[in-house]
Scaffold this active site. Structure first.
Site, PDB file in Angstrom:
ATOM      1  CG  ASP A 163      52.079   5.832  56.212  1.00 31.93           C
ATOM      2  OD1 ASP A 163      53.218   6.257  55.964  1.00 31.93           O
ATOM      3  OD2 ASP A 163      51.742   5.416  57.331  1.00 31.93           O
ATOM      4  CE  LYS A 187      55.062   7.754  60.058  1.00 27.82           C
ATOM      5  NZ  LYS A 187      55.753   6.658  59.383  1.00 27.82           N
ATOM      6  CE  LYS A 196      59.439   2.451  61.532  1.00 28.91           C
ATOM      7  NZ  LYS A 196      58.584   3.191  60.589  1.00 28.91           N
ATOM      8  N   GLY A 241      48.226   8.013  61.289  1.00 32.53           N
ATOM      9  CA  GLY A 241      48.090   7.857  59.846  1.00 32.53           C
ATOM     10  C   GLY A 241      46.654   7.591  59.463  1.00 32.53           C
TER      11      GLY A 241
HETATM   12  O1  C5P Z   1      48.116   4.366  60.112  1.00 29.00           O
HETATM   13  P1  C5P Z   1      48.752   4.374  61.456  1.00 29.00           P
HETATM   14  O2  C5P Z   1      48.171   5.400  62.389  1.00 29.00           O
HETATM   15  O3  C5P Z   1      48.865   3.004  62.084  1.00 29.00           O
HETATM   16  O4  C5P Z   1      50.244   4.861  61.146  1.00 29.00           O
HETATM   17  C1  C5P Z   1      51.292   4.755  62.059  1.00 29.00           C
HETATM   18  C2  C5P Z   1      52.553   5.180  61.401  1.00 29.00           C
HETATM   19  O5  C5P Z   1      53.622   5.071  62.334  1.00 29.00           O
HETATM   20  C3  C5P Z   1      52.960   4.313  60.201  1.00 29.00           C
HETATM   21  O6  C5P Z   1      53.488   5.207  59.239  1.00 29.00           O
HETATM   22  C4  C5P Z   1      54.059   3.412  60.704  1.00 29.00           C
HETATM   23  O7  C5P Z   1      55.039   3.177  59.720  1.00 29.00           O
HETATM   24  C5  C5P Z   1      54.667   4.248  61.829  1.00 29.00           C
HETATM   25  N1  C5P Z   1      55.331   3.514  62.890  1.00 29.00           N
HETATM   26  C6  C5P Z   1      54.728   2.502  63.647  1.00 29.00           C
HETATM   27  N2  C5P Z   1      55.417   1.859  64.637  1.00 29.00           N
HETATM   28  C7  C5P Z   1      56.693   2.199  64.899  1.00 29.00           C
HETATM   29  C8  C5P Z   1      57.311   3.218  64.160  1.00 29.00           C
HETATM   30  C9  C5P Z   1      56.581   3.868  63.164  1.00 29.00           C
HETATM   31  O8  C5P Z   1      53.535   2.218  63.452  1.00 29.00           O
HETATM   32  N3  C5P Z   1      57.353   1.621  65.903  1.00 29.00           N
END
Ligand code: C5P
Length: 223
Positions: free
Chosen positions: A9, A31, A60, A191
């Site tokens: 990200d 991702k 998504k 992330g």
């Molecule tokens: O930075 P972090 O660990 O929170 O990143 C989580 C990733 O997972 C982000 O890229 C977010 O878009 C993705 N995501 C999420 N919840 C979902 C689907 C995807 O946090 N239900």
């Protein structure tokens, strides 16, 4: 396949390439979401594949069925390993997505982990996604066990909302990497805890070792 999916990200291709090189020993799937895809979509996918790694395209999809199936075709042509659709797009949309020939894996988002949701709502959406033929769902770590019970072991459960330690950010339904793996998560999406760490390589390595140990302990008893 290693269980950490690293969420790239970030805005910058060069930084993404550096992150991939630093974490490659501990991550097999990267991702790519809208942040990076809208900057350098094709280039980042090429970069990941050239390094022998897989792409999880997290855009998504949530649109009319014809648009979603054509989007899945375009993602297939890019050679991605998996992609996401929103389960709230409904039965017709989900079926259109999975109907694409030689398609990537399709994981349906149940409810975003930044939102409060009842486990019943998440299970309802997981069952709908399964009945439409998706390969798995994205859910919070707190629902993995329920999903595996309700949909069976082979239906994949992928979980973001992973936090090695308590943090104060936008993720509401979180768990540690070990807890998510113990509950049966097939992959954990991480992330910020890695990409914002002082040493992304160290952060990835620590999580990788923690979950490998918890997996072994779970399978063979504590060592
Ligand atoms: O930075 P972090 O660990 O929170 O990143 C989580 C990733 O997972 C982000 O890229 C977010 O878009 C993705 N995501 C999420 N919840 C979902 C689907 C995807 O946090 N239900």
């Amino acid at each position: 396949m290693k269980k950490i999916i690293l969420a790239l990200d970030i805005y910058d291709l060069a930084k993404a390439q550096k992150l991939i090189d630093e974490t490659a020993d501990f991550v097999d799937i990267y991702k790519v979401g809208p942040i990076l895809f809208l900057q350098d979509g094709k280039e980042i996918i090429k970069t990941i594949k050239e390094r022998g790694k897989e792409v999880f395209l997290d855009l998504k999809f949530h649109d009319i069925p014809a648009t979603v199936s054509r989007s899945v075709e375009s993602a297939r042509d890019l050679g991605v390993y998996s992609l996401t659709v929103h389960s709230s797009g409904g039965e017709e949309m989900l079926k259109a997505a999975v109907s694409v020939q030689n398609r990537p894996k399709i994981w349906a988002v149940t409810v975003l982990t930044s939102q409060i949701a009842s486990p019943n709502e998440v299970i309802k959406r997981a069952k709908l996604s399964q009945s439409c033929g998706t390969d798995g769902v994205i859910a919070s770590p707190l629902e993995i066990e329920l999903i595996k019970k309700g949909c069976g072991k082979n239906f994949e459960a992928i979980t973001p909302g992973i936090r090695p330690a308590k943090t104060d950010d936008d993720q509401k339904r979180t768990a540690t990497p070990q807890a998510a793996i113990k509950d049966g998560a097939d992959f954990i999406v991480i992330g910020r805890p890695i990409i914002e760490a002082e040493s992304p390589r160290k952060a990835a390595e620590i999580i990788y070792r923690d979950i490998s140990l918890s997996y072994i302990n779970d399978k063979y008893g504590h060592i």
